[in-house]
Design a protein around this motif. Sequence first.
Motif, PDB file in Angstrom:
ATOM      1  N   VAL A 142       0.833  -1.202   0.000  1.00 16.93           N
ATOM      2  CA  VAL A 142       0.000   0.000   0.000  1.00 16.93           C
ATOM      3  C   VAL A 142       0.870   1.256   0.000  1.00 16.93           C
ATOM      4  CG1 VAL A 142      -1.624   1.341   1.395  1.00 16.93           C
ATOM      5  CG2 VAL A 142      -2.017  -1.102   1.043  1.00 16.93           C
ATOM      6  N   ILE A 143       1.948   1.243   0.781  1.00 14.18           N
ATOM      7  CA  ILE A 143       2.855   2.395   0.827  1.00 14.18           C
ATOM      8  C   ILE A 143       3.450   2.669  -0.554  1.00 14.18           C
ATOM      9  CG2 ILE A 143       5.105   3.155   1.708  1.00 14.18           C
ATOM     10  CD1 ILE A 143       4.320   1.731   4.360  1.00 14.18           C
ATOM     11  N   ILE A 144       3.847   1.630  -1.262  1.00 16.45           N
ATOM     12  CA  ILE A 144       4.400   1.810  -2.603  1.00 16.45           C
ATOM     13  C   ILE A 144       3.343   2.406  -3.533  1.00 16.45           C
ATOM     14  CG2 ILE A 144       5.290   0.590  -4.634  1.00 16.45           C
ATOM     15  CD1 ILE A 144       6.705  -1.328  -2.694  1.00 16.45           C
ATOM     16  N   ARG A 145       2.114   1.979  -3.384  1.00 21.72           N
ATOM     17  CA  ARG A 145       1.027   2.573  -4.179  1.00 21.72           C
ATOM     18  C   ARG A 145       0.867   4.053  -3.864  1.00 21.72           C
ATOM     19  NH1 ARG A 145      -4.592  -0.291  -4.061  1.00 21.72           N
ATOM     20  NH2 ARG A 145      -4.893   1.353  -5.629  1.00 21.72           N
ATOM     21  N   PRO A 152      -6.719   8.901  -6.001  1.00 21.72           N
ATOM     22  CA  PRO A 152      -7.079   8.479  -4.639  1.00 21.72           C
ATOM     23  C   PRO A 152      -7.200   6.961  -4.524  1.00 21.72           C
ATOM     24  CG  PRO A 152      -8.437  10.320  -5.334  1.00 21.72           C
ATOM     25  CD  PRO A 152      -7.690   9.871  -6.546  1.00 21.72           C
ATOM     26  N   ILE A 153      -6.785   6.452  -3.374  1.00 20.80           N
ATOM     27  CA  ILE A 153      -6.793   5.013  -3.118  1.00 20.80           C
ATOM     28  C   ILE A 153      -7.784   4.713  -2.004  1.00 20.80           C
ATOM     29  CG2 ILE A 153      -5.424   3.039  -2.312  1.00 20.80           C
ATOM     30  CD1 ILE A 153      -2.945   4.515  -3.428  1.00 20.80           C
ATOM     31  N   THR A 154      -8.655   3.762  -2.242  1.00 22.01           N
ATOM     32  CA  THR A 154      -9.557   3.238  -1.211  1.00 22.01           C
ATOM     33  C   THR A 154      -9.171   1.787  -0.958  1.00 22.01           C
ATOM     34  OG1 THR A 154     -11.372   4.731  -1.767  1.00 22.01           O
ATOM     35  CG2 THR A 154     -11.946   2.701  -0.603  1.00 22.01           C
ATOM     36  N   TYR A 155      -8.958   1.461   0.306  1.00 20.19           N
ATOM     37  CA  TYR A 155      -8.466   0.130   0.652  1.00 20.19           C
ATOM     38  C   TYR A 155      -8.972  -0.217   2.048  1.00 20.19           C
ATOM     39  CZ  TYR A 155      -5.122  -3.771   1.033  1.00 20.19           C
ATOM     40  OH  TYR A 155      -4.542  -5.006   1.160  1.00 20.19           O
ATOM     41  N   GLU A 156      -9.549  -1.393   2.162  1.00 19.19           N
ATOM     42  CA  GLU A 156     -10.082  -1.848   3.452  1.00 19.19           C
ATOM     43  C   GLU A 156      -9.310  -3.081   3.898  1.00 19.19           C
ATOM     44  OE1 GLU A 156     -12.455  -1.244   6.686  1.00 19.19           O
ATOM     45  OE2 GLU A 156     -12.841  -0.149   4.822  1.00 19.19           O
ATOM     46  N   ALA A 157      -8.572  -2.938   5.000  1.00 19.03           N
ATOM     47  CA  ALA A 157      -7.850  -4.064   5.585  1.00 19.03           C
ATOM     48  C   ALA A 157      -8.443  -4.400   6.936  1.00 19.03           C
ATOM     49  CB  ALA A 157      -6.374  -3.706   5.734  1.00 19.03           C
ATOM     50  N   GLU A 158      -8.032  -5.506   7.477  1.00 17.35           N
ATOM     51  CA  GLU A 158      -8.511  -5.903   8.804  1.00 17.35           C
ATOM     52  C   GLU A 158      -8.078  -4.912   9.871  1.00 17.35           C
ATOM     53  OE1 GLU A 158      -8.100  -9.694  11.904  1.00 17.35           O
ATOM     54  OE2 GLU A 158      -6.888  -9.607  10.076  1.00 17.35           O
ATOM     55  N   ASN A 164     -10.295   7.213  -0.250  1.00 15.31           N
ATOM     56  CA  ASN A 164      -9.895   8.277  -1.169  1.00 15.31           C
ATOM     57  C   ASN A 164      -8.602   8.943  -0.694  1.00 15.31           C
ATOM     58  OD1 ASN A 164     -12.115   7.961  -2.944  1.00 15.31           O
ATOM     59  ND2 ASN A 164     -13.405   9.101  -1.509  1.00 15.31           N
ATOM     60  N   ALA A 165      -7.620   8.126  -0.390  1.00 13.21           N
ATOM     61  CA  ALA A 165      -6.376   8.616   0.208  1.00 13.21           C
ATOM     62  C   ALA A 165      -5.301   8.810  -0.852  1.00 13.21           C
ATOM     63  CB  ALA A 165      -5.893   7.628   1.262  1.00 13.21           C
ATOM     64  N   ARG A 166      -4.551   9.879  -0.716  1.00  8.68           N
ATOM     65  CA  ARG A 166      -3.376  10.099  -1.544  1.00  8.68           C
ATOM     66  C   ARG A 166      -2.440  11.057  -0.808  1.00  8.68           C
ATOM     67  NH1 ARG A 166      -6.079  13.102  -6.678  1.00  8.68           N
ATOM     68  NH2 ARG A 166      -7.210  14.749  -5.585  1.00  8.68           N
ATOM     69  N   LEU A 167      -1.187  11.063  -1.229  1.00 10.58           N
ATOM     70  CA  LEU A 167      -0.204  11.939  -0.605  1.00 10.58           C
ATOM     71  C   LEU A 167      -0.287  13.321  -1.240  1.00 10.58           C
ATOM     72  CD1 LEU A 167       2.942   9.608  -0.445  1.00 10.58           C
ATOM     73  CD2 LEU A 167       1.170   9.948   1.279  1.00 10.58           C
ATOM     74  N   GLN A 168      -0.449  14.344  -0.407  1.00  7.12           N
ATOM     75  CA  GLN A 168      -0.443  15.692  -0.962  1.00  7.12           C
ATOM     76  C   GLN A 168       0.975  16.155  -1.289  1.00  7.12           C
ATOM     77  OE1 GLN A 168      -1.979  18.594   1.745  1.00  7.12           O
ATOM     78  NE2 GLN A 168      -0.499  18.164   3.366  1.00  7.12           N
ATOM     79  N   LEU A 169       1.958  15.694  -0.514  1.00  7.34           N
ATOM     80  CA  LEU A 169       3.362  15.976  -0.795  1.00  7.34           C
ATOM     81  C   LEU A 169       3.943  14.757  -1.486  1.00  7.34           C
ATOM     82  CD1 LEU A 169       5.697  18.018  -0.383  1.00  7.34           C
ATOM     83  CD2 LEU A 169       6.224  16.829   1.764  1.00  7.34           C
ATOM     84  N   ARG A 170       4.340  14.931  -2.727  1.00  9.08           N
ATOM     85  CA  ARG A 170       4.870  13.815  -3.503  1.00  9.08           C
ATOM     86  C   ARG A 170       6.352  13.599  -3.176  1.00  9.08           C
ATOM     87  NH1 ARG A 170       1.065  10.951  -4.386  1.00  9.08           N
ATOM     88  NH2 ARG A 170       2.431   9.801  -5.798  1.00  9.08           N
TER      89      ARG A 170
END
Length: 398
Positions: A142-145, A152-158, A164-170
């Motif tokens: 997920v970190i590499i993504r 934006p990334i949506t991901y559900e883990a245990e 809708n997550a993304r890094l604002q600072l690239r």
Amino acid sequence: MGTTATGRMKFGVFLAPFHPVGENPTLALERDFQLLEHLDALGYDEAWIGEHHSAGWELIASPEVFIAAAAARTKHIRLGTGVVSLPYHHPLMVADRMVLLDHITRGRVMLGVGPGSLPTDAVMLGIDPVVQRPRMNEALKVIIRLFTETEPITYEAEWFTLKNARLQLRPYTKPHMPIAVAAVQSPAGMVLAGETGSSVLTMSVPRGKDVQALGSFWDIAEETAAKHGNAMDRSEWRIVLHVHLAETREEALRQMSHRGGRYRKEYSEGTTGSAPPSDLGIDEVAANMQKNGDWCIGTPDDLVAKIEELQHWSGGFGGLMVQAVDWADKEHLDHSYELLARYVMPRFQGSLEGIIASREDGARNLNDLRTVRNAALDKARTDYEAAQAEEAARATGG
């Protein structure tokens, strides 16, 4: 003599750190900073900083905070997390902190990841140690993504959620800072490195094996990488080794024997259980580890031989990281690192080849050079005498 099969070898330290229990922790941390300043001045390539929360010996709880401070006190040395225990953190937070460091250090930071080495850390956090490695694998992907994807990334883990997550600072480093996976004794780290195309930090030989097993250990990463369309790079494989150097083997052993024995008996055997219990006394441990070749306690030539042995059995690796242990007086530790920089690094970085060749050229052509030199001196003397005679003649009107 010269570079290794993987090119110019990198040298550095793996700074957990290990400080004997009972000493002033504030001063111990200051010594860690001073060590990095010393290594920076000596030309070491990198340092990896650990994360631990229990067991007393390893005092740095946040490698990112430590790296930020160390970056302000150093100029050249690259600084890595060695390692961030991914199951303890939300992946977005890890990614954000590392990108911030990437900018602060102008690209000197590296991300080292692992599952967490101390069961006592996991227990305090309510994490079953059995799930640590699967969670590390999940988090790193997920970190590499987050590093590489802009949508934006949506991901559900245990154990964590992204919406809708993304890094604002690239990342400052493109596509992202170097990533290394810890491979301690099981093949899990090698598998993850192959799956993600990451580099490898090998802290010890595979469990129950000896140094001869390093080659097959690397094969696991290469075979896994091939299945996932990745390619492993031996020049980015770092092996960690316990090292202490002095002018003689006897002096090196004398300097660190007692505190090295404490480290092994009190920490590895008595606190974490990472080493099996032994009947050896504290002052016998280091000599035994020296004899068995588990620790390189000796002279620069002994370390050169050890690196060559590791190169042989591994098939080639690109970085030798000294396991930093506070097991001798500061002046002896500093001198050990200086001996390594002066006499070991050049043997594996190609910096002596031209110098030695130039000296040998001079020695091989010494007679010719002596003839030319003498001829030049004779001519200079003759020219001077002729000039003096001409001047004297003019003065007498001759």
